[in-house]
Design a protein around this motif. Structure first.
Motif, PDB file in Angstrom:
ATOM      1  N   GLU A 138      51.716  45.233  78.010  1.00  0.00           N
ATOM      2  CA  GLU A 138      50.348  45.123  77.500  1.00  0.00           C
ATOM      3  C   GLU A 138      49.795  46.500  77.125  1.00  0.00           C
ATOM      4  O   GLU A 138      49.131  46.659  76.102  1.00  0.00           O
ATOM      5  CB  GLU A 138      49.450  44.464  78.555  1.00  0.00           C
ATOM      6  CG  GLU A 138      49.665  42.966  78.703  1.00  0.00           C
ATOM      7  CD  GLU A 138      49.344  42.212  77.418  1.00  0.00           C
ATOM      8  OE1 GLU A 138      48.295  42.500  76.806  1.00  0.00           O
ATOM      9  OE2 GLU A 138      50.154  41.354  77.022  1.00  0.00           O
ATOM     10  N   ASN A 139      50.063  47.489  77.999  1.00  0.00           N
ATOM     11  CA  ASN A 139      49.607  48.851  77.719  1.00  0.00           C
ATOM     12  C   ASN A 139      50.262  49.403  76.449  1.00  0.00           C
ATOM     13  O   ASN A 139      49.623  50.097  75.658  1.00  0.00           O
ATOM     14  CB  ASN A 139      49.919  49.776  78.897  1.00  0.00           C
ATOM     15  CG  ASN A 139      48.965  49.545  80.057  1.00  0.00           C
ATOM     16  OD1 ASN A 139      47.884  48.998  79.885  1.00  0.00           O
ATOM     17  ND2 ASN A 139      49.376  49.947  81.245  1.00  0.00           N
ATOM     18  N   LYS A 197      51.374  47.629  73.904  1.00  0.00           N
ATOM     19  CA  LYS A 197      50.755  46.960  72.756  1.00  0.00           C
ATOM     20  C   LYS A 197      49.395  47.584  72.435  1.00  0.00           C
ATOM     21  O   LYS A 197      49.050  47.788  71.272  1.00  0.00           O
ATOM     22  CB  LYS A 197      50.589  45.464  73.039  1.00  0.00           C
ATOM     23  CG  LYS A 197      51.895  44.676  73.008  1.00  0.00           C
ATOM     24  CD  LYS A 197      51.626  43.209  73.301  1.00  0.00           C
ATOM     25  CE  LYS A 197      52.920  42.397  73.261  1.00  0.00           C
ATOM     26  NZ  LYS A 197      52.676  40.970  73.592  1.00  0.00           N
ATOM     27  N   LYS A 198      48.647  47.883  73.485  1.00  0.00           N
ATOM     28  CA  LYS A 198      47.333  48.499  73.310  1.00  0.00           C
ATOM     29  C   LYS A 198      47.467  49.863  72.625  1.00  0.00           C
ATOM     30  O   LYS A 198      46.702  50.192  71.710  1.00  0.00           O
ATOM     31  CB  LYS A 198      46.652  48.663  74.673  1.00  0.00           C
ATOM     32  CG  LYS A 198      45.221  49.178  74.597  1.00  0.00           C
ATOM     33  CD  LYS A 198      44.586  49.229  75.977  1.00  0.00           C
ATOM     34  CE  LYS A 198      43.152  49.733  75.899  1.00  0.00           C
ATOM     35  NZ  LYS A 198      42.520  49.801  77.247  1.00  0.00           N
ATOM     36  N   SER A 227      40.666  57.091  68.994  1.00  0.00           N
ATOM     37  CA  SER A 227      41.701  56.064  69.165  1.00  0.00           C
ATOM     38  C   SER A 227      43.080  56.702  69.276  1.00  0.00           C
ATOM     39  O   SER A 227      43.914  56.286  70.090  1.00  0.00           O
ATOM     40  CB  SER A 227      41.689  55.082  67.984  1.00  0.00           C
ATOM     41  OG  SER A 227      40.470  54.407  67.916  1.00  0.00           O
ATOM     42  N   SER A 235      45.583  56.464  72.483  1.00  0.00           N
ATOM     43  CA  SER A 235      46.928  55.896  72.367  1.00  0.00           C
ATOM     44  C   SER A 235      47.953  56.732  73.110  1.00  0.00           C
ATOM     45  O   SER A 235      48.982  56.219  73.554  1.00  0.00           O
ATOM     46  CB  SER A 235      47.327  55.782  70.886  1.00  0.00           C
ATOM     47  OG  SER A 235      47.610  57.051  70.330  1.00  0.00           O
ATOM     48  N   TYR A 255      49.219  55.607  76.501  1.00  0.00           N
ATOM     49  CA  TYR A 255      50.117  54.460  76.619  1.00  0.00           C
ATOM     50  C   TYR A 255      51.456  54.657  75.896  1.00  0.00           C
ATOM     51  O   TYR A 255      52.410  53.942  76.158  1.00  0.00           O
ATOM     52  CB  TYR A 255      49.441  53.209  76.046  1.00  0.00           C
ATOM     53  CG  TYR A 255      48.046  52.987  76.589  1.00  0.00           C
ATOM     54  CD1 TYR A 255      47.843  52.570  77.901  1.00  0.00           C
ATOM     55  CD2 TYR A 255      46.910  53.207  75.795  1.00  0.00           C
ATOM     56  CE1 TYR A 255      46.563  52.377  78.408  1.00  0.00           C
ATOM     57  CE2 TYR A 255      45.634  53.014  76.289  1.00  0.00           C
ATOM     58  CZ  TYR A 255      45.464  52.603  77.588  1.00  0.00           C
ATOM     59  OH  TYR A 255      44.203  52.420  78.086  1.00  0.00           O
TER      60      TYR A 255
END
Length: 295
Positions: free
Chosen positions: A4-5, A7-8, A238, A242, A245
């Protein structure tokens, strides 16, 4: 959770690259349709975005953001970064868009990583590896195709646009190398936020922010806000998020979506002619990032 991280992180870096690319096309619209001054937009963009980033940094780190001004060496480095690095990378890029188009300007700026690699090879006083030679060769080939369409006797873009585009790549290289120690000590938000404010204040002596040139219509409000908020503040933030992650290698590769989004939007909305040889040149330049990022 790890998936999930991841993908984030991917969504964040792609959003940053998309906004960066689209803001180039929006800037082209402001210059070529609304006749807004490149110098005015540079000044206001640096001041507004810098102020917002410093406000975000203050919310995260409090009064620590002011400590950078207590160390003479850091102050000197920060002023150099703001005046040469920040103005250098922002104004040259916008000037390349004004005299050419967002697609070509953004792709030419991506020569920066090849210049950074060449700098560190010279600094280390060593011969380049095959991988580094391949990356630089791809960058040169891509530039040749992009600006000549394969015909060495003619340019597909104006000389002015080419010069500003190459200066933009040099600006990006300086912007990447010069503040390394500052970034390690103070973090990206603080350094870039203050750098933008310093650059904005310095460039105000070239073109004051209250001396507007151009046409201000209803659509100008949206274009201006997009360049400041989406194309600068949100995209930068952003990209930084990123990195929590994803690895730096992965983010640099995914950020290659920026020139692609600039090219596609410039073709679709500004009617820029971008043929197969332009796409081939773009691919060659982006391959330099892929080659350099491979372990």
């Amino acid at each position: 959770m790890a998936l999930e991280n991841r993908k984030k992180g991917i969504v964040l870096v792609l959003m940053a690259a998309l906004f960066w690319g689209i803001s180039g096309t929006v800037s082209q619209y402001m210059f070529q349709t609304l006749h807004i001054s490149t110098e005015w937009l540079t000044t206001v963009r640096l001041l507004c975005a810098g102020g917002i980033l410093i406000a975000v940094a203050y919310k995260k780190e409090g009064n620590r953001i002011f400590d950078i001004w207590r160390h003479k060496a850091d102050v000197v480095a920060l002023v150099i970064f703001g005046i040469i690095g920040m103005i250098g990378v922002q104004y040259t890029y916008l000037a390349a868009i004004k005299h050419g188009n967002a697609a070509t300007a953004t792709v030419l700026q991506y020569l920066g990583p090849a210049l950074v690699t060449s700098y560190f090879i010279v600094l280390a006083k060593r011969w380049p590896t095959l991988k580094e030679l391949a990356a630089v060769a791809m960058a040169l080939l891509g530039t040749f195709l992009l600006v000549t369409h394969g015909n060495i006797q003619s340019l597909s873009i104006s000389k002015t646009a080419l010069i500003w585009g190459l200066l933009s790549a040099l600006g990006l290289a300086f912007y990447t190398i010069q503040p390394i120690n500052l970034l390690r000590r103070w973090g990206s938000l603080v350094v870039v936020g203050w750098g933008m404010l310093v650059g904005g204040v310095a460039f105000s002596f070239v073109h004051a922010p209250w001396q507007f040139e151009g046409e201000w219509h209803f659509t100008t409000n949206f274009a201006f806000l997009f360049v400041i908020l989406c194309g600068t503040v949100i995209s930068f933030y952003s990209y930084l998020e990123s990195l929590k992650y994803l690895s730096a290698t992965e983010t640099s590769l995914l950020a290659c979506a920026e020139p692609l989004s600039a090219a596609i939007t410039a073709v679709l909305f500004m009617g820029v002619a971008f043929g197969w040889i332009d796409w081939l040149g773009t691919l060659c330049i982006l391959m330099t990032i892929v080659i350099l990022a491979k372990k």
